[in-house]
Scaffold this active site. Sequence first.
Site, PDB file in Angstrom:
ATOM      1  N   ASP A  20      -5.569  -6.709   5.808  1.00 53.83           N
ATOM      2  CA  ASP A  20      -6.704  -6.026   5.226  1.00 53.83           C
ATOM      3  C   ASP A  20      -7.754  -7.121   4.699  1.00 53.83           C
ATOM      4  OD1 ASP A  20      -8.325  -4.218   4.464  1.00 53.83           O
ATOM      5  OD2 ASP A  20      -7.327  -3.552   2.574  1.00 53.83           O
TER       6      ASP A  20
ATOM      7  N   ASP B  11     -11.630  -8.905   6.980  1.00 56.98           N
ATOM      8  CA  ASP B  11     -12.686  -8.986   6.753  1.00 56.98           C
ATOM      9  C   ASP B  11     -13.424 -10.326   6.579  1.00 56.98           C
ATOM     10  OD1 ASP B  11     -12.702  -6.072   5.950  1.00 56.98           O
ATOM     11  OD2 ASP B  11     -13.649  -6.325   4.310  1.00 56.98           O
TER      12      ASP B  11
ATOM     13  N   LYS C 111       3.309 -15.387   2.520  1.00 60.23           N
ATOM     14  CA  LYS C 111       3.265 -16.095   1.297  1.00 60.23           C
ATOM     15  C   LYS C 111       4.900 -16.515   0.956  1.00 60.23           C
ATOM     16  CE  LYS C 111       0.824 -17.780  -2.030  1.00 60.23           C
ATOM     17  NZ  LYS C 111       0.052 -19.088  -2.055  1.00 60.23           N
TER      18      LYS C 111
ATOM     19  N   TYR D 139       0.664  -1.237  -0.049  1.00 58.67           N
ATOM     20  CA  TYR D 139       0.072   0.149  -0.035  1.00 58.67           C
ATOM     21  C   TYR D 139       0.992   1.196   0.134  1.00 58.67           C
ATOM     22  CZ  TYR D 139      -4.133  -2.849   1.120  1.00 58.67           C
ATOM     23  OH  TYR D 139      -5.212  -3.946   0.871  1.00 58.67           O
TER      24      TYR D 139
ATOM     25  N   ASP E   1      -3.180 -17.957   1.879  1.00 57.49           N
ATOM     26  CA  ASP E   1      -4.275 -18.775   1.163  1.00 57.49           C
ATOM     27  C   ASP E   1      -4.837 -19.903   2.207  1.00 57.49           C
ATOM     28  OD1 ASP E   1      -1.740 -19.813   0.666  1.00 57.49           O
ATOM     29  OD2 ASP E   1      -2.377 -20.738  -1.234  1.00 57.49           O
TER      30      ASP E   1
END
Length: 379
Positions: free
Chosen positions: A254, A258, A197, A146, A230
């Site tokens: 982020d 959610d 990852k 970001y 994942d």
Amino acid sequence: MNAPSNMIKVAVVGGEGIGPEVTAQSYRILDWFAAKRGIPMILREAQYGLIPYLATGKVLPADTAEAMEEADAILWGATGGPETKEVPAAARKEGGLLSLRSKYDLYANLRPIRANPALADSAPLKAHVLKGVDFVIIRELTSGIYFGEPRGIETLPDGQRRGFNTEQYTSNQIRRVARSAFELARTRRGKVCSVDKANVLETSVLWREEVIALHAAEFFDVELTHLYVDNAAMQIVREPSQFDVMVTGNIFGDILSDCAAMASGSLGMLPSASLGPVDRFGRRKALYEPVHGSAPDIAGKGIANPLGSILSVAMMLRMTLDRPDDADLLEKAVDTALAAGARTADIAEPGASKLSTQEMGDAVLNALEKVAGKEREHA
Ligand code: NAD
């Protein structure tokens, strides 16, 4: 006039979309704690977004910037939505939420996820999956993709356009947020799961190496595990109760939070605290906000769930105002209101009556009176 030095200064910035609607309820809660529990605080409301932009040419006008600058704690609502299209990109960026996080170096974003038994029937996950769910996602908030440079959209010689961003982390950026996770785990069930990852990304290889090195050097009493992002997304849905503290980078945090919101019933339930470094007086800049955004699909209707924002006030009471008993009281009041059947549309069982944003604020205030009264009786 300057405030007396023992007064805690709280800047309240509702922002855009449902931000002002949910923050108005949190303001009432803060006011209640000032009036009824004698917390010495000054609340300063300030505007952010399209409205001040139209008046001043800035989304973050000078008096809002000043209120945030001098605040011990900031209560933030939300930003974003269709209105932002009316603000040129440069003006949106200057004073945007990402710039504020960067300005105050709010690198550790704590997002607690708790499954409330009262919401078992309305939650999207099955009751047995939700049993005992109580964990915190710590999202690194001021680095990663970001913020990385270079970034942009360019036109290639063949006329195609190419968009590009840069994921990057330094060892210090990784270590300081990992430290927050290990320290928090020591106050909880002593488990950290680091999410990356590392099977694909060099930034994640470094992330994992740094987390392991810090753990070995200083936090070997804490249990450390690792998951690829994942798999982490799948595990959060499959068995969320396995987690205690999860630490991860900016974009992964982020998205995962959610996803984890479904364990608490709704995105509207999730609070957060974004913390900066500790200064030489032992203070740290802190911004408290619900995890959700401006929710343009329901903005202006008076139906948004204010509990994510109200529970962010509980985090503020605990972490900045140093009032853990009052934080417990507020969380108990929210539990009491939910147990009595208070529901906004997003957490209502089929056929249940639905409260407006304001009515949910009323329900929590009534519950606060009740719970505080009971405490006095037992004192
Ligand atoms: P969102 O969080 O605004 O909404 C996602 C979904 O959840 C919507 O259906 C919405 O109605 C629902 N929802 C969210 N909060 C709710 C609440 N309190 N009560 C009931 N339902 C709720 O995410 P989005 O739609 O992807 O983003 C909308 C805008 O918000 C975008 O411009 C985005 O950039 C911005 N955003 C801002 C922040 C922030 O200010 N910190 C965070 C996330 C997104």
